[in-house]
Design a protein around this motif. Sequence first.
Motif, PDB file in Angstrom:
ATOM      1  N   TRP A  14       0.801  -1.218   0.000  1.00 33.90           N
ATOM      2  CA  TRP A  14       0.000   0.000   0.000  1.00 33.90           C
ATOM      3  C   TRP A  14       0.838   1.275   0.000  1.00 33.90           C
ATOM      4  O   TRP A  14       0.293   2.365  -0.077  1.00 33.90           O
ATOM      5  CB  TRP A  14      -0.908   0.019   1.234  1.00 33.90           C
ATOM      6  N   ARG A  30      -1.738   4.061  -0.783  1.00 33.30           N
ATOM      7  CA  ARG A  30      -3.036   3.675  -1.345  1.00 33.30           C
ATOM      8  C   ARG A  30      -4.005   3.414  -0.202  1.00 33.30           C
ATOM      9  O   ARG A  30      -3.741   2.618   0.703  1.00 33.30           O
ATOM     10  CB  ARG A  30      -2.894   2.432  -2.222  1.00 33.30           C
ATOM     11  N   GLY A  31      -5.136   4.106  -0.251  1.00 32.01           N
ATOM     12  CA  GLY A  31      -6.153   3.946   0.777  1.00 32.01           C
ATOM     13  C   GLY A  31      -7.100   2.802   0.480  1.00 32.01           C
ATOM     14  O   GLY A  31      -7.000   2.124  -0.547  1.00 32.01           O
ATOM     15  N   SER A  32      -8.058   2.599   1.356  1.00 32.20           N
ATOM     16  CA  SER A  32      -9.021   1.498   1.203  1.00 32.20           C
ATOM     17  C   SER A  32      -9.920   1.679  -0.014  1.00 32.20           C
ATOM     18  O   SER A  32     -10.495   0.710  -0.502  1.00 32.20           O
ATOM     19  CB  SER A  32      -9.861   1.369   2.473  1.00 32.20           C
ATOM     20  N   THR A  33     -10.031   2.901  -0.533  1.00 27.64           N
ATOM     21  CA  THR A  33     -10.837   3.152  -1.735  1.00 27.64           C
ATOM     22  C   THR A  33     -10.051   2.859  -3.015  1.00 27.64           C
ATOM     23  O   THR A  33     -10.607   2.918  -4.101  1.00 27.64           O
ATOM     24  CB  THR A  33     -11.295   4.623  -1.786  1.00 27.64           C
ATOM     25  N   GLY A  34      -8.746   2.573  -2.865  1.00 27.10           N
ATOM     26  CA  GLY A  34      -7.906   2.319  -4.028  1.00 27.10           C
ATOM     27  C   GLY A  34      -7.219   3.564  -4.558  1.00 27.10           C
ATOM     28  O   GLY A  34      -6.374   3.480  -5.434  1.00 27.10           O
ATOM     29  N   LYS A  35      -7.567   4.733  -4.023  1.00 28.65           N
ATOM     30  CA  LYS A  35      -6.930   5.972  -4.454  1.00 28.65           C
ATOM     31  C   LYS A  35      -5.661   6.214  -3.650  1.00 28.65           C
ATOM     32  O   LYS A  35      -5.528   5.752  -2.518  1.00 28.65           O
ATOM     33  CB  LYS A  35      -7.884   7.152  -4.316  1.00 28.65           C
ATOM     34  N   SER A  55      -6.394  13.154  -3.698  1.00 31.62           N
ATOM     35  CA  SER A  55      -6.171  11.751  -4.040  1.00 31.62           C
ATOM     36  C   SER A  55      -6.039  11.553  -5.545  1.00 31.62           C
ATOM     37  O   SER A  55      -6.501  12.382  -6.340  1.00 31.62           O
ATOM     38  CB  SER A  55      -7.308  10.886  -3.488  1.00 31.62           C
TER      39      SER A  55
END
Length: 107
Positions: A14, A30-35, A55
Amino acid sequence: MPKNTIKWKQIDDWTQEVSYNERALGKVVRGSTGKWTIQPKFKPCINRHLVEKKSFFGWHDASKFLIKVWEKTEEQRMEKFLKKSNIKDNEDDEFDIFIRNVYMGSS
């Protein structure tokens, strides 16, 4: 003049650490939203929360933004030095446009 170099070091799945011309600038995460967002190691010339909140869909774009913020921060630091030394620089318009673009959401 030597070519600018960008290097990435994978910390985990990540996180990438970004170096520019052998200087570690910070991380892209990279966050949990994929951004992807940035975490600069330096104090940005604009609101840190705003910079870290922006982001991107890819780590490469996030890295380019991190580098651009560092370059602008260094330019502003140099401008302050030049003003203290009574040396004039006419790049204020470019910097103002950059700040407006960050606040409006473009990179």
